[in-house]
Motif scaffolding. Structure first.
Motif, short mmCIF file in Angstrom:
data_model
loop_
_atom_site.label_atom_id
_atom_site.label_comp_id
_atom_site.label_asym_id
_atom_site.label_seq_id
_atom_site.Cartn_x
_atom_site.Cartn_y
_atom_site.Cartn_z
N CYS A 1 3.77 16.04 39.54
CA CYS A 1 2.83 15.17 38.83
C CYS A 1 3.09 15.30 37.34
O CYS A 1 3.01 16.40 36.78
N SER A 2 3.39 14.19 36.69
CA SER A 2 3.77 14.26 35.29
C SER A 2 3.29 13.05 34.49
O SER A 2 3.21 11.94 35.02
N GLN A 3 2.96 13.29 33.22
CA GLN A 3 2.64 12.19 32.32
C GLN A 3 3.90 11.45 31.88
O GLN A 3 3.82 10.34 31.39
N TYR A 4 5.04 12.11 32.04
CA TYR A 4 6.31 11.51 31.65
C TYR A 4 7.00 10.92 32.87
O TYR A 4 7.02 11.53 33.94
N GLU A 5 7.61 9.75 32.70
CA GLU A 5 8.40 9.17 33.77
C GLU A 5 9.70 9.98 33.90
O GLU A 5 10.14 10.63 32.94
N PRO A 6 10.32 9.96 35.07
CA PRO A 6 11.52 10.78 35.31
C PRO A 6 12.62 10.63 34.26
O PRO A 6 13.34 11.58 33.96
N ASP A 7 12.72 9.43 33.66
CA ASP A 7 13.76 9.23 32.65
C ASP A 7 13.52 10.09 31.41
O ASP A 7 14.45 10.34 30.63
N GLY A 8 12.30 10.58 31.22
CA GLY A 8 11.99 11.40 30.06
C GLY A 8 12.05 12.89 30.33
O GLY A 8 11.87 13.70 29.41
N TRP A 9 12.31 13.29 31.57
CA TRP A 9 12.29 14.71 31.91
C TRP A 9 13.46 15.47 31.29
O TRP A 9 13.32 16.64 30.94
N TYR A 10 14.58 14.79 31.15
CA TYR A 10 15.75 15.45 30.56
C TYR A 10 15.45 15.92 29.14
O TYR A 10 15.77 17.05 28.77
N ASP A 11 14.81 15.07 28.36
CA ASP A 11 14.46 15.44 26.99
C ASP A 11 13.41 16.55 26.97
O ASP A 11 13.46 17.44 26.12
N GLN A 12 12.45 16.50 27.90
CA GLN A 12 11.43 17.54 27.95
C GLN A 12 12.04 18.91 28.29
O GLN A 12 11.48 19.95 27.95
N LEU A 13 13.15 18.88 28.96
CA LEU A 13 13.85 20.12 29.32
C LEU A 13 14.86 20.56 28.25
O LEU A 13 15.62 21.50 28.46
#
Length: 258
Positions: A199-211
């Motif tokens: 469950c995330s406020q970020y869409e999957p395309d933004g997970w790379y940057d969050q990591l």
């Protein structure tokens, strides 16, 4: 053998529901006309049903759901959100669990991500899948403390072993390098043998940057372990200008979890 002796033995064997049903039968004169096989079958049915019910209660309690009242049948499809009802009903059959596929639920704060994830978790419990709910910040803190007191492997197994794991607030905060190692280890252990709901406020395309993006050697490795064949539910408003969060719709305290 006396009836009381039979009752005592049933209780000693922890067949308490059968014992209570046996006492009820003895006190019901109508049971005298019922064949032994039928009466015995009734006793077994009572004990079986009670054990199944208690097993479900334990699964739900041990799951630690943030919203244990969540149910698929109670999902609001008329609240101004775009929800794929056909997909949700398909996922409620738990087919994705048998396939060892993950589920991504994304959307803004208050959109109902946690409720939807817990509803899927409840369906998993009903089908006797061991399920666990945890907020990612709490999980990372628990692993950090476990590393210092020598219980790291035990705590990691606590979240790696359940067939269904709900990771709420996924990447809400950017994890440190040590936390990324913990995330990678957890997801690696769960890969191809279980299902994880993110469950995330970020869409999957933004997970790379969050990591950490290109600056993190683990970002791609983490995503590689979860993105393949994942189902995706993105909760977006039909009319963004007039959208009310689910907390507002139901008059919930804004400080509460979704």
């Amino acid at each position: 053998m006396t009836n009381q002796s039979t009752i005592d033995k049933l209780i000693e064997m922890r067949l308490t529901s059968m014992s209570d049903a046996f006492i009820t039968q003895m006190n019901d004169p109508r049971m005298k006309d019922v064949a032994f096989e039928d009466r015995f079958g009734m006793l077994v049915d009572v004990e079986y049903s009670n054990r199944k019910a208690n097993s479900l209660k334990r699964l739900i309690r041990n799951a630690g759901f943030d919203q244990p009242e969540a149910f698929i049948a109670d999902i609001n499809y008329t609240s101004g959100r775009k929800l794929n009802r056909e997909l949700i009903e398909r996922l409620s059959t738990c087919e994705y669990i048998a396939e060892h596929r993950n589920l991504f639920i994304t959307g803004a704060t208050g959109s109902g991500k946690t409720y939807l994830a817990c509803a899927f978790g409840m369906e998993a419990c009903k089908q006797r899948y061991r399920t666990k709910y945890v907020r990612l910040p709490d999980l990372l803190l628990e692993l950090e403390l476990a590393r210092s007191d020598g219980t790291y492997k035990k705590v990691l197994a606590k979240y790696a072993n359940p067939i269904v794991l709900i990771l709420d607030e996924w990447l809400l905060l950017k994890p440190t390098e040590a936390e990324q190692h913990d995330i990678l280890e957890l997801l690696h252990r769960r890969r191809k043998k279980s299902s994880t709901i993110f469950c995330s406020q970020y869409e999957p395309d933004g997970w790379y940057d969050q990591l950490g993006g290109d600056d993190s050697p683990l970002a791609e490795a983490i995503l590689d372990r979860i993105k393949h064949d994942a189902y995706k539910i993105n909760i977006v408003p039909v009319d963004p200008a007039n959208y009310r969060s689910m907390r507002e719709v139901y008059g919930l305290d804004p400080a509460m979890s979704e």
